[in-house]
Structure formats: structure tokens, C-alpha cells
Design an enzyme around this catalytic site. Structure first.
Site, PDB file in Angstrom:
ATOM      1  N   ALA A   7       0.858  -1.187   0.000  1.00  9.74           N
ATOM      2  CA  ALA A   7       0.000   0.000   0.000  1.00  9.74           C
ATOM      3  C   ALA A   7       0.892   1.235   0.000  1.00  9.74           C
ATOM      4  O   ALA A   7       1.852   1.310   0.773  1.00  9.74           O
ATOM      5  CB  ALA A   7      -0.897  -0.001   1.228  1.00  9.74           C
ATOM      6  N   TYR A   8       0.565   2.210  -0.847  1.00 12.91           N
ATOM      7  CA  TYR A   8       1.338   3.449  -0.923  1.00 12.91           C
ATOM      8  C   TYR A   8       0.448   4.685  -0.810  1.00 12.91           C
ATOM      9  O   TYR A   8       0.939   5.803  -0.779  1.00 12.91           O
ATOM     10  CB  TYR A   8       2.130   3.503  -2.240  1.00 12.91           C
ATOM     11  CG  TYR A   8       1.240   3.340  -3.451  1.00 12.91           C
ATOM     12  CD1 TYR A   8       0.559   4.424  -3.993  1.00 12.91           C
ATOM     13  CD2 TYR A   8       1.067   2.097  -4.043  1.00 12.91           C
ATOM     14  CE1 TYR A   8      -0.276   4.272  -5.084  1.00 12.91           C
ATOM     15  CE2 TYR A   8       0.236   1.940  -5.139  1.00 12.91           C
ATOM     16  CZ  TYR A   8      -0.425   3.028  -5.654  1.00 12.91           C
ATOM     17  OH  TYR A   8      -1.256   2.886  -6.732  1.00 12.91           O
ATOM     18  N   GLY A   9      -0.853   4.475  -0.757  1.00 11.41           N
ATOM     19  CA  GLY A   9      -1.809   5.585  -0.705  1.00 11.41           C
ATOM     20  C   GLY A   9      -2.641   5.523   0.564  1.00 11.41           C
ATOM     21  O   GLY A   9      -2.137   5.250   1.658  1.00 11.41           O
ATOM     22  N   GLU A  81     -10.517  -1.043  -4.619  1.00  7.68           N
ATOM     23  CA  GLU A  81      -9.545  -0.347  -5.468  1.00  7.68           C
ATOM     24  C   GLU A  81     -10.073  -0.104  -6.881  1.00  7.68           C
ATOM     25  O   GLU A  81      -9.440   0.614  -7.643  1.00  7.68           O
ATOM     26  CB  GLU A  81      -8.234  -1.135  -5.533  1.00  7.68           C
ATOM     27  CG  GLU A  81      -7.488  -1.151  -4.217  1.00  7.68           C
ATOM     28  CD  GLU A  81      -7.154   0.248  -3.742  1.00  7.68           C
ATOM     29  OE1 GLU A  81      -6.448   0.978  -4.443  1.00  7.68           O
ATOM     30  OE2 GLU A  81      -7.623   0.621  -2.654  1.00  7.68           O
ATOM     31  N   TYR A 124      -8.740  12.843   1.484  1.00  4.86           N
ATOM     32  CA  TYR A 124      -7.994  11.737   0.894  1.00  4.86           C
ATOM     33  C   TYR A 124      -6.495  11.927   1.138  1.00  4.86           C
ATOM     34  O   TYR A 124      -5.793  11.005   1.559  1.00  4.86           O
ATOM     35  CB  TYR A 124      -8.303  11.609  -0.603  1.00  4.86           C
ATOM     36  CG  TYR A 124      -7.572  10.455  -1.235  1.00  4.86           C
ATOM     37  CD1 TYR A 124      -8.067   9.156  -1.129  1.00  4.86           C
ATOM     38  CD2 TYR A 124      -6.374  10.644  -1.909  1.00  4.86           C
ATOM     39  CE1 TYR A 124      -7.379   8.081  -1.681  1.00  4.86           C
ATOM     40  CE2 TYR A 124      -5.686   9.582  -2.459  1.00  4.86           C
ATOM     41  CZ  TYR A 124      -6.190   8.308  -2.350  1.00  4.86           C
ATOM     42  OH  TYR A 124      -5.503   7.241  -2.886  1.00  4.86           O
TER      43      TYR A 124
END
Length: 185
Positions: A7-9, A81, A124
Site C-alpha cells: 500500500a502506498y496511498g 480499489e 484523501y
């Protein structure tokens, strides 16, 4: 049986990911070499969501978090996603484990198409920052995230906003705007 997810977000924040995949547990942090981070994935709500962008430079690195998730929840993650509807899943993405330096193969998602002019909503971007803080990712990464232009979402009834603020609250962030401000400014 389980799989490893990079996960990067927004999914770096455990409460966010656990709402989608209840079996997700943190393995550690990792980074993707030769990939930058942009908020250029078009969302249904008109904002930009996070995506990795291939770079020709090896020194470009994006940090993220590795999670172990039961394979039975892969469809939940795909649905969250938008796999096939905005993101494409890659099950053989190579990352470097921060603690050991070992190269691992993980599942992650890339935008199917990008629009570089997009900006993320405030809530976000706050999720991404909270996840970065939670896992003590690189300070320069945090500064880059805080420098991202964002749009204040005026729709307080937006489902995504409500869910995001709940996940942030579970981690002690009752004022998501505080995450967006550079504490050194």
C-alpha cells in the site's frame, strides 16, 4: 493462504484497510525503486487518487507499507480499489523491505489512465499523510505530501469523506486539516 499487499496511498492507514479487508495485518515498510507517487488517477468523484508512476531514474523511491491479507479477501480489495475500473492489479510488483533490504514480490495497484491536472480531496490526502505518519515513513516523503495541492471537499455527505474521517478518527486525527499543514511552517 494469504498474499502480500504493498500500500502506498490511503490504504497505508490500518483503519482504512481493515474496513475493506478485516484480516489485513502490517508486515512492515518497503519502498518501490524507480516509481514516483502522483494523485493523477481519475476518481468517480472528480478528484485525483494516488498512483505509482514509473520513472527512468533508479533514485526515485516511493515508500509504502506491506500487509499480509487472507487470499479470500482479494476480491474485497479489488472492489475497493476498482480493479478493472480505474486501477489495474499487479501481483508481481517488486519492492525492497526497509528493515532487511530484501526484495519481495507483492500485490499492488496502478491507475489504468492518468490525468496529471487532477488534485486529491483534502480528506484523501489526509489519509495518505496519516498512514505515512503512522508508519514513520521518510520525512522528505511527508514534506512532499504536504506540498501537494488539494481541493477542500464541500460535500460533507460524501460517503468516501465520511468513511475517511472515521478511519482518521480511529487513529486519533479528529482534525484532518492539521495533517495538511507543515508543522515547520
Amino acid at each position: 493462504m494469504s498474499f502480500t499487499y504493498f500500500a502506498y496511498g490511503s490504504n497505508m492507514l490500518p483503519a482504512r484497510l481493515n474496513a475493506r479487508c478485516s484480516t489485513a495485518r502490517v508486515i512492515g515498510t518497503a519502498h518501490a525503486h524507480s516509481f514516483g507517487l502522483e494523485f493523477s488517477k481519475p476518481s468517480k468523484d472528480g478528484s485525483g487518487k494516488a498512483t505509482l508512476i514509473k520513472s527512468e531514474f533508479q533514485e526515485v523511491v516511493t515508500p509504502g507499507v506491506l500487509f499480509e491479507i487472507e487470499r479470500s479477501e482479494l476480491r474485497n480489495l479489488d472492489r475497493a480499489e476498482g480493479a478493472g475500473y480505474g486501477y489495474d492489479r499487479d501481483d508481481s510488483f517488486r519492492v525492497t523491505c526497509t528493515s532487511t533490504g530484501a526484495t519481495l514480490t507483492a500485490t499492488t495497484y496502478f491507475a489504468s489512465a492518468t490525468e496529471p491536472e487532477l488534485e486529491p480531496f483534502d480528506w484523501y490526502l489526509a489519509l495518505v499523510l496519516a498512514g505515512s505518519h503512522h508508519h514513520a515513513l521518510y520525512e522528505d516523503h511527508l514534506r512532499r505530501l504536504q506540498a501537494i495541492n488539494h481541493v477542500v471537499d464541500g460535500d460533507h455527505s460524501r460517503k468516501g469523506r465520511i468513511e475517511a474521517l472515521e478511519a482518521l478518527s480511529q487513529h486519533g486525527y479528529d482534525d484532518h486539516h492539521s495533517l495538511l499543514r507543515d508543522p515547520t511552517a
